[in-house]
Write a protein that holds these residues in place. Structure first.
Motif, mmCIF file in Angstrom:
data_model
loop_
_atom_site.group_PDB
_atom_site.id
_atom_site.type_symbol
_atom_site.label_atom_id
_atom_site.label_comp_id
_atom_site.label_asym_id
_atom_site.label_seq_id
_atom_site.Cartn_x
_atom_site.Cartn_y
_atom_site.Cartn_z
ATOM 1 N N SER A 75 31.861 2.620 19.531
ATOM 2 C CA SER A 75 30.434 3.358 20.426
ATOM 3 C C SER A 75 31.058 4.153 21.574
ATOM 4 C CB SER A 75 29.323 2.387 20.643
ATOM 5 O OG SER A 75 29.916 1.969 21.850
ATOM 6 N N ARG A 76 30.328 5.368 21.908
ATOM 7 C CA ARG A 76 30.617 6.166 22.343
ATOM 8 C C ARG A 76 29.229 6.848 23.003
ATOM 9 N NH1 ARG A 76 33.658 10.155 18.833
ATOM 10 N NH2 ARG A 76 32.322 9.491 17.406
ATOM 11 N N THR A 77 29.265 7.971 24.916
ATOM 12 C CA THR A 77 28.530 7.993 25.108
ATOM 13 C C THR A 77 28.668 9.796 24.783
ATOM 14 O OG1 THR A 77 28.248 6.420 26.746
ATOM 15 C CG2 THR A 77 27.844 8.440 27.190
ATOM 16 N N ILE A 78 26.870 10.256 24.600
ATOM 17 C CA ILE A 78 27.134 11.439 24.624
ATOM 18 C C ILE A 78 27.081 12.514 25.424
ATOM 19 C CG2 ILE A 78 26.481 13.780 23.026
ATOM 20 C CD1 ILE A 78 25.795 12.043 20.767
ATOM 21 N N VAL A 79 27.717 13.235 26.146
ATOM 22 C CA VAL A 79 27.023 13.829 27.632
ATOM 23 C C VAL A 79 26.843 14.760 28.086
ATOM 24 C CG1 VAL A 79 28.535 11.986 29.225
ATOM 25 C CG2 VAL A 79 29.742 14.813 28.337
ATOM 26 N N GLY A 80 26.078 15.546 27.103
ATOM 27 C CA GLY A 80 26.242 16.693 27.058
ATOM 28 C C GLY A 80 25.751 17.392 25.065
ATOM 29 N N ILE A 81 26.410 18.923 25.141
ATOM 30 C CA ILE A 81 25.796 19.537 23.207
ATOM 31 C C ILE A 81 26.287 21.072 23.819
ATOM 32 C CG2 ILE A 81 23.746 19.968 23.418
ATOM 33 C CD1 ILE A 81 24.603 19.304 20.498
ATOM 34 N N VAL A 106 31.886 14.593 24.762
ATOM 35 C CA VAL A 106 32.033 12.813 24.004
ATOM 36 C C VAL A 106 32.473 11.906 25.447
ATOM 37 C CG1 VAL A 106 32.060 10.157 22.907
ATOM 38 C CG2 VAL A 106 30.782 12.878 21.644
ATOM 39 N N LEU A 107 32.266 11.539 25.913
ATOM 40 C CA LEU A 107 32.902 10.687 27.115
ATOM 41 C C LEU A 107 33.633 8.531 25.873
ATOM 42 C CD1 LEU A 107 31.721 9.996 30.484
ATOM 43 C CD2 LEU A 107 33.693 11.765 29.246
ATOM 44 N N ASP A 108 35.023 8.662 26.017
ATOM 45 C CA ASP A 108 35.154 7.376 25.110
ATOM 46 C C ASP A 108 36.162 6.498 25.520
ATOM 47 O OD1 ASP A 108 36.401 5.237 22.665
ATOM 48 O OD2 ASP A 108 35.896 7.157 21.729
ATOM 49 N N PRO A 109 35.044 5.135 25.839
ATOM 50 C CA PRO A 109 35.576 3.727 26.704
ATOM 51 C C PRO A 109 37.284 3.967 25.776
ATOM 52 C CG PRO A 109 33.642 3.453 26.231
ATOM 53 C CD PRO A 109 34.091 4.382 24.879
ATOM 54 N N VAL A 110 37.464 4.286 25.145
ATOM 55 C CA VAL A 110 39.141 4.195 24.407
ATOM 56 C C VAL A 110 39.901 5.015 25.413
ATOM 57 C CG1 VAL A 110 40.970 4.146 22.236
ATOM 58 C CG2 VAL A 110 38.902 2.830 22.355
ATOM 59 N N HIS A 111 39.704 5.775 25.734
ATOM 60 C CA HIS A 111 40.534 7.259 26.543
ATOM 61 C C HIS A 111 41.065 6.305 27.996
ATOM 62 C CE1 HIS A 111 39.099 10.356 23.710
ATOM 63 N NE2 HIS A 111 40.340 9.668 22.407
ATOM 64 N N LYS A 112 42.043 6.393 28.572
ATOM 65 C CA LYS A 112 42.145 6.036 29.814
ATOM 66 C C LYS A 112 41.941 7.293 31.038
ATOM 67 C CE LYS A 112 44.960 2.690 28.351
ATOM 68 N NZ LYS A 112 44.479 0.987 28.596
ATOM 69 N N THR A 113 40.462 6.775 31.623
ATOM 70 C CA THR A 113 40.051 7.460 32.515
ATOM 71 C C THR A 113 41.333 8.407 33.267
ATOM 72 O OG1 THR A 113 38.453 5.628 33.301
ATOM 73 C CG2 THR A 113 39.045 7.330 35.140
ATOM 74 N N TYR A 127 25.267 14.019 36.057
ATOM 75 C CA TYR A 127 25.824 12.395 36.691
ATOM 76 C C TYR A 127 26.305 11.432 36.090
ATOM 77 C CZ TYR A 127 28.980 9.717 39.838
ATOM 78 O OH TYR A 127 29.571 9.093 40.704
ATOM 79 N N VAL A 128 27.889 11.129 35.284
ATOM 80 C CA VAL A 128 27.823 10.495 34.220
ATOM 81 C C VAL A 128 29.239 10.013 34.964
ATOM 82 C CG1 VAL A 128 27.700 9.258 32.621
ATOM 83 C CG2 VAL A 128 26.500 10.997 32.398
ATOM 84 N N ASP A 129 29.666 8.686 35.101
ATOM 85 C CA ASP A 129 30.861 7.997 35.775
ATOM 86 C C ASP A 129 31.799 7.580 33.922
ATOM 87 O OD1 ASP A 129 30.907 7.842 38.146
ATOM 88 O OD2 ASP A 129 29.794 6.541 38.228
ATOM 89 N N HIS A 130 33.099 7.957 34.146
ATOM 90 C CA HIS A 130 33.426 7.351 32.987
ATOM 91 C C HIS A 130 34.207 5.569 32.896
ATOM 92 C CE1 HIS A 130 37.708 6.385 29.550
ATOM 93 N NE2 HIS A 130 36.437 7.336 29.461
ATOM 94 N N PHE A 131 34.429 5.088 32.168
ATOM 95 C CA PHE A 131 34.619 3.539 32.205
ATOM 96 C C PHE A 131 35.487 3.496 31.097
ATOM 97 C CE2 PHE A 131 30.530 3.746 35.088
ATOM 98 C CZ PHE A 131 31.230 2.786 36.108
ATOM 99 N N GLN A 132 37.121 2.578 31.349
ATOM 100 C CA GLN A 132 37.017 2.472 30.092
ATOM 101 C C GLN A 132 37.653 1.049 29.967
ATOM 102 O OE1 GLN A 132 41.154 4.286 31.917
ATOM 103 N NE2 GLN A 132 41.802 2.207 32.065
ATOM 104 N N SER A 133 37.730 1.019 28.177
ATOM 105 C CA SER A 133 38.374 -0.137 28.161
ATOM 106 C C SER A 133 40.004 -0.765 28.823
ATOM 107 C CB SER A 133 38.069 -0.780 26.473
ATOM 108 O OG SER A 133 37.342 -0.018 26.333
#
Length: 393
Positions: free
Chosen positions: A307-313, A329-336, A115-121
């Motif tokens: 920086s980004r978040t690795i949620v799997g491989i 990877v979940l990137d805060p730069v991208h729009k949710t 479980y991971v929520d995506h948070f965007q800038s």
């Protein structure tokens, strides 16, 4: 003229053009990564955020001190509503469909955080400097949902992910308690209201102040005097980094610790990430046996400028014997909203989330990972001093 086979499409091309041809399979991915880094470098000035109002004091959990600032923060902190629930379920569905459509030329296994929520800038709030805080929010969203012991202690036990100003206050409180004194001096012990970049050390200090066992790993090129020296290997999962395992069926438990023979360069980082996600006896297979959900927290993934978040491989084994790692990877730069739309439609999501090892072009990377359990007593005191495991290549 010498001809070679492309490791990705098996097409015969001139040997001197092989690298250019292979990279063409990832052109969209490289352009997207370059765009993300350009955005990250666009905002370097330090300005100030509006300060939230502080409500009257209320009692807090016993694990916190009775300091008035902490009492006020627990009651005043605001929930950050800038996220998407069910994000990982959508990603898992896309990966399962990908498995069903895959050809016989490759076999793969993918391991995901549960479980991971995506948070965007957000524009006019934190674009260009807030990626570190957004990644802390993503990591916190996992801990609050999947680890009850963490939920009880994080952010005064409120049970939600706070906004950036509140997280800044929590980091200042961590510094005040003596966590990462050297790092706090870099910010003059004050970060609240500042548009200041942070990294893995601030992430680790913040979580450690709640007793969360956060650790840092460094990957970097060796200096000339270090050439020939073996990398420093410390920790329970490092036994997997210096030897290959025998690969079994992609869906079997024995394959959970299967990865290519260690090579120099960024492959070491990929091997480490694979070892981290696969070193878990409690993995749950999804509808597709090649997609596995592990009880592992995501990784805070830092390099120069972003920086980004690795949620799997994902590990693909090709017919020509080559093996290929891809980070999810979940990137805060991208729009949710854009990410969610692509995942729901199961179209175009790969260019936002998949990142191959070939995209690792920096000379230094850092990861922050979280071990299970809550530290107390003497262990809590040791966590105040930050150090890292360092790998050089």
């Amino acid at each position: 003229m010498n001809w070679s086979s492309c490791p990705f499409c098996t097409l015969q091309v001139l040997s001197i053009e092989l690298e250019m041809h292979a990279n063409s399979h990832f052109e969209d991915e490289d352009e997207d990564l370059a765009m993300d880094e350009d955005i990250a470098f666009d905002y370097k000035s330090v300005r100030h955020l509006p300060l939230p109002k502080v409500s009257p004091m209320h009692p807090v959990s016993d694990f916190l001190t009775s300091d008035e600032n902490i009492c006020s923060l627990v009651s005043a902190q605001a929930r950050d509503a800038n996220f998407n629930r069910g994000f990982m379920a959508l990603l898992k569905n896309c990966l399962e469909l990908e498995c069903e459509k895959s050809t016989s030329t490759t076999t793969s296994i993918t391991i995901l955080s549960g479980y991971v929520d995506h948070f965007q800038s957000l524009e006019f709030e934190d674009v260009g400097w807030g990626c570190g805080w957004r990644n802390i929010q993503m990591l916190a969203s996992h801990l609050l949902v999947q680890r009850q012991e963490a939920k009880e202690v994080l952010f005064g036990g409120v049970g939600f992910v706070p906004d950036i100003p509140s997280l800044q206050r929590w980091l200042e409180i961590a510094w005040g308690k003596g966590f990462d004194v050297a790092g706090s001096n870099d910010f003059d012990q004050k970060i609240y209201g500042k548009q200041a970049w942070i990294g893995t050390t601030e992430c680790a200090a913040l979580f450690r102040s709640f007793g969360i066992r956060a650790h840092i790993v460094d990957f970097c090129f060796s200096t000339p005097q270090d050439v020939g020296k073996p990398p420093k290997v410390v920790g329970p999962i490092d036994r997997y980094l210096n030897r290959p395992d025998t690969c079994g069926d992609p869906g079997s438990s024995t394959n959970a610790k299967c990865f290519p023979v260690l090579v120099n360069g960024h492959q070491l980082l990929a091997n480490w990430v694979w070892s981290y996600f696969s070193d878990n006896s409690r993995c749950i297979k999804s509808g597709c046996s090649q997609v596995v959900v592990a009880e592992k927290a995501p990784l805070y993934f830092q390099h120069d400028g972003h920086s980004r978040t690795i949620v799997g491989i994902q590990l693909k084994s090709l017919l020509n014997g080559m093996q290929q790692f891809t980070f999810l990877v979940l990137d805060p730069v991208h729009k949710t909203q854009v990410l969610e739309s692509c995942l729901r439609k199961k179209v175009g999501w790969q260019r936002f989330i998949k990142r191959g090892v070939h995209t690792l072009k920096k000379t230094e990377y850092q990861l922050c990972y979280v071990d299970p359990g809550i530290a107390t007593g003497a262990e809590m005191e040791k966590l105040k001093t930050l150090d890292s495991t360092r790998f050089e290549f």
